[in-house]
Motif scaffolding. Sequence first.
Motif: not given
Length: 338
Positions: A97-115
């Motif tokens: 099934m075809p689908f689209t996605t979205a990228y809302h936040t700088r997830f990698p930068e957030y994870v690096k900042a916290r962990t």
Amino acid sequence: MKILIISDAWFPQVNGVVRTLFKTRECLLAAGNEVDMVTPEPFFSVPLPSYPEIRIAPFAAAAVRKKIKDFEPDALHIATEGPLGLAARRYAVKTNMPFTTAYHTRFPEYVKARTGLPLGISYAFLRWFHKKSERVMVPTPAVVDALKEWRIGNPVLWPRGVDLDLFSPGKPAFPSKKGPIYLSVGRVAVEKNLEAFLALDLKGEKWVVGDGPDLASLKQKYPDVTFFGMKSMEELPDYYRSADVFVFPSKTDTFGLVMLEAMACGLPVAAYPVAGPIDVLGTTKSAVMHKDLKTACEEAVHISKKSARKYAESFSWQTATEKFASHLVSRTDYPPSG
């Protein structure tokens, strides 16, 4: 068109992702589409580690599959990379099934900042998650370029808007006699760089609206700052209208919808000249971007509130939603193989 949106972010969370999806659904319905959503709301959920105010539904995969089967959407959009998004992606890939996605936040930068987790690991996950997506919708041209650089999916621009009826100028609800009020609205967490604002030596008051894992420690560290906690979308305009400058200290946001909300209420913005603010604020004279945040704050005090409102009026949710709809992929255009 029958559109199904899968999102791990939904009410009672109050953030830019939730507000974006709420307004997008509202505009899609107004345009005559049939829209349904799968969110954590009806499922058993648990607090996200280090973000207890955010709850995720890790055991809802079967329900996600059933919803997609029963609803039979013309277009499937997976808005987030959490448990619900993963379940929807898995089903869509398995059934072609075809689908689209979205990228809302700088997830990698957030994870690096916290962990401290290296960016490359998080970006590798994002590369895998979005690889099968027909299009990855992102909020600004800078993020399009960033995802291309990291070789993540097929990024396309999906701009944002602001609710100009809800967020509008008005009389201050909480007037101050101590001088200018500098306001910041958003999640109280390390990736928002809030201490860059709180530590500034500014004449007047500093207000913070929002909740998050760092709220208790920052309240103790900065007793002269007024922390209001989380407020609903309907309550936020009163705080914007009562302030004199909106301070946006984040250096990791992909967009920063709160900047538009503040300006729609007639509140000029002070921010760093980084991706996010640069894309939202452009060359407007209704905001000040400066590498010295104190300078930006002190200069923004003198900006006309009418000028800020006029700039915000150039952003429309209807236009943003039309762009979103144009990126959706119909199942009839991509019939199942075999």
